[in-house]
Design a protein around this motif. Structure first.
Motif, PDB file in Angstrom:
ATOM      1  N   LEU A 152       0.851  -1.335  -0.045  1.00 39.69           N
ATOM      2  CA  LEU A 152       0.038  -0.056  -0.072  1.00 39.69           C
ATOM      3  C   LEU A 152       0.909   1.184  -0.045  1.00 39.69           C
ATOM      4  N   GLY A 153       2.067   1.020   0.715  1.00 41.44           N
ATOM      5  CA  GLY A 153       2.817   2.389   0.841  1.00 41.44           C
ATOM      6  C   GLY A 153       3.460   2.558  -0.742  1.00 41.44           C
ATOM      7  N   ILE A 154       3.759   1.664  -1.060  1.00 42.89           N
ATOM      8  CA  ILE A 154       4.502   1.822  -2.435  1.00 42.89           C
ATOM      9  C   ILE A 154       3.430   2.227  -3.499  1.00 42.89           C
ATOM     10  N   ILE A 155       2.140   1.731  -3.488  1.00 45.51           N
ATOM     11  CA  ILE A 155       1.133   1.974  -4.292  1.00 45.51           C
ATOM     12  C   ILE A 155       0.953   3.452  -4.305  1.00 45.51           C
ATOM     13  N   ALA A 156       0.784   4.016  -3.172  1.00 44.65           N
ATOM     14  CA  ALA A 156       0.763   5.618  -2.559  1.00 44.65           C
ATOM     15  C   ALA A 156       1.748   6.126  -3.323  1.00 44.65           C
ATOM     16  N   SER A 158      -1.529  11.495  -1.328  1.00 43.42           N
ATOM     17  CA  SER A 158      -1.103  10.260  -1.786  1.00 43.42           C
ATOM     18  C   SER A 158       0.505   9.816  -1.262  1.00 43.42           C
ATOM     19  N   LEU A 159       1.220  11.042  -1.454  1.00 47.15           N
ATOM     20  CA  LEU A 159       2.695  10.892  -1.275  1.00 47.15           C
ATOM     21  C   LEU A 159       2.911  10.759   0.014  1.00 47.15           C
ATOM     22  N   THR A 160       2.022  11.623   0.908  1.00 46.50           N
ATOM     23  CA  THR A 160       2.126  11.476   2.459  1.00 46.50           C
ATOM     24  C   THR A 160       1.596  10.160   3.065  1.00 46.50           C
ATOM     25  N   GLY A 161       0.642   9.834   2.505  1.00 45.98           N
ATOM     26  CA  GLY A 161       0.074   8.541   3.066  1.00 45.98           C
ATOM     27  C   GLY A 161       0.940   7.510   2.660  1.00 45.98           C
ATOM     28  N   GLY A 162       1.711   7.418   1.474  1.00 46.76           N
ATOM     29  CA  GLY A 162       2.791   6.558   1.271  1.00 46.76           C
ATOM     30  C   GLY A 162       3.973   6.423   2.291  1.00 46.76           C
TER      31      GLY A 162
END
Length: 537
Positions: free
Chosen positions: A217-221, A242-246
């Motif tokens: 999920l981190g890489i996808i984000a 998206s970047l912060t969540g990743g």
């Protein structure tokens, strides 16, 4: 304690045929990644793909590749590198056949995602097999050949894709993979060493599913956020979220890896200076080279007026420099040590990129070929010893973990780097472009890209716009090359200061495995990991 068994094919002539099989496997992945870029305009017309669908034809592949590589390394260590890699080659071939038969853009996006999964099975595992085939004295030479194969796909892909599209229908770019896949599959089954010695206890150990989900999920984000950057910009709430969540998810992943008894990635590998700095420097090299390969094909096509085939030919000096350096690194490392060779390679890469940053709109291809060659030499001198250093720290039974981590970090660094450099290129281009006097729609097209400006200038017979667009693009390109050169120069200094010398390399996991010992869990991590020993870097 008994010493570890020698590589399965050590001193056997068959080892070079095994290397050919591994090389062919990564070559099909490298070719496919660049062939599809040439085909995108054709796919837009034939399948009616809009710009968003075209973006996801590449983005779906990238997401699947980035997410799958990390867990695949551990699965390969547990269940067999050869077994999973053969599965990856088979999957890649079947997906290529499905791609040629796709009837819509959405179907092609799904096929490209499956191709990304196949590539994720091939890339890290093919590298992980190298230490099982070659003794430590020959490993750098094998890595040089493997690296060259991945790089050759960059210029050769557009050549092949351009020729196929000129003579056949668009599905030929997928069918082209099939004979190559067939040869690679037979070669892998016949020539690669068997998966003997798979540890049944390790295979039965719990799999870190939560860690896999967090990392995925981190890489996808992160990748999704960078895919949106060209259209939405870095300030978009969706991109920032998206970047912060990743980053938050990946931080949670690292925290879990430190605590779980059976981690997806054993973070204690980073205690070895050769491993940690080898990976860090490989990321620097990949960032710089990806930046060069991102911007220069656009320059060669839009500014110098080459087609896809001619552009591929003109990138060859970079690959030629890499090939020359790859043949010399083994001798250079033996004489001067890894630290000096990697530092010198990074300095050469920096010199080439900084020389390229002095390009003016009136310069011809000769100047580009000169600095391409210098940068290619530096690329080879840096990446081959750095990769060898990483592999030298890994015991055979954990080589998949290490190579998948190396490939994943390089992939993410390249994706984020290209997104950042793309924004820098766009900013530099717009700051110098003059569109005064143009109709609103024409001005917007010219601002979108230098290719759009060329089209507008041709339709309006406006040489001033053409000159402005080319000069503006070269300005943005020079900013990108200057950034790549500066980062390579910083990396050269870091390598000179922190890399272990070949004679006094840091402790390595591989050396501990050779000693046959196991250490007690460090910190919160349980389980048995080979003790640190001498690195071969």
């Amino acid at each position: 304690m008994s010493a570890p068994a020698p590589p399965a094919l050590a001193n056997s002539p068959r080892r070079w045929w095994a290397l050919a099989a591994l090389t062919l496997s990564v070559l099909i992945v490298a070719l496919d990644g660049t062939i599809i870029n040439v085909a995108l305009p054709t796919l837009s017309g034939e399948l009616g793909a809009d710009s968003a669908q075209l973006q996801w034809i590449g983005g779906g592949y990238l997401l699947a590749l980035s997410v799958a590589m990390l867990p695949i390394g551990l699965l390969g260590d547990r269940y067999g590198h050869k077994r999973l890699m053969i599965g990856g080659i088979t999957l890649f071939g079947l997906a290529s056949l499905a791609g040629a038969l796709a009837g819509s853009a959405d179907q092609l996006i799904a096929v490209r995602s499956v191709l990304g999964l196949g590539a994720a099975l091939i890339m890290p595992l093919s590298m992980a097999i190298l230490p099982r085939v070659f003794a430590k004295e020959e490993l750098p030479k094998a890595i040089a050949v493997w690296t060259t194969a991945t790089a050759i796909g960059m210029p050769v892909g557009p050549l092949v894709g351009g020729w196929l599209l000129s003579h056949f229908w668009w599905g030929s770019v997928f069918l082209f993979n099939l004979p190559v896949v067939a040869v690679a599959l037979v070669a892998a089954v016949w020539l690669l060493p068997s998966d003997r010695g798979v540890d049944r206890d390790r295979a039965a150990a719990p799999f870190d599913l939560a860690g896999t989900v967090l990392s995925g999920l981190g890489i996808i984000a992160l990748v999704y956020g960078t895919i949106l950057v060209p259209d939405d910009g870095w300030g978009s709430p969706l991109v920032l979220g998206s970047l912060t969540g990743g980053l938050v998810l990946l931080a949670a992943f690292v925290r879990r890896q430190r605590r779980t008894p059976h981690p997806l990635v054993d973070l204690r590998m980073f205690r070895d200076r050769a491993f940690s700095w080898g990976i860090a420097l490989a990321v620097f090299v990949n960032f710089a080279v990806m930046g060069i390969l991102f911007v220069m094909p656009q320059y060669l096509q839009a500014v110098l007026g080459n087609d896809a085939f001619g552009t591929g030919i003109r990138v060859l000096p970079l690959i030629g420099g890499l090939m020359v350096a790859a043949t010399l690194t083994e001798t250079l490392v033996a004489r001067f040590g890894t630290r000096i060779v990697v530092s010198a390679g990074l300095a050469l890469l920096a010199a080439g990129a900084l020389l390229g940053a002095t390009t003016s709109a009136g310069d011809g291809y000769g100047f580009t070929a000169l600095w391409f060659t210098v940068a290619g030499l530096g690329f080879g001198m840096a990446i081959v010893p750095a990769t060898s250093m990483v592999l030298s720290t890994l015991p055979t039974e954990r080589s998949g973990q290490g190579t998948s981590l190396l490939e994943t970090v390089q992939q993410l660094g390249g994706v984020l780097g290209v997104a950042a450099l793309g924004s820098l290129l766009s900013s530099g281009y717009l700051s110098r472009l003059t569109v005064s006097g143009l109709p609103g729609s024409a001005a917007g097209t010219a601002r979108d890209s230098v290719t759009g400006a060329d089209s507008v200038a041709a339709s309006l017979h406006d040489p001033r716009l053409l000159a402005s667009a080319h000069g503006a693009f070269v300005h943005g390109m020079n900013l990108v090359l200057m950034t790549c050169g500066a980062l390579a120069l910083v990396a050269a200094v870091l390598a000179a200061v922190f890399l272990p010398s070949s004679a006094a390399a840091g402790a390595s996991v591989a050396g501990g495995a050779a000693a046959g010992g196991a250490v007690e869990p460090a910190g919160d991590v349980a389980g048995s990991v080979p003790e640190h020993g001498q690195s071969l870097a």
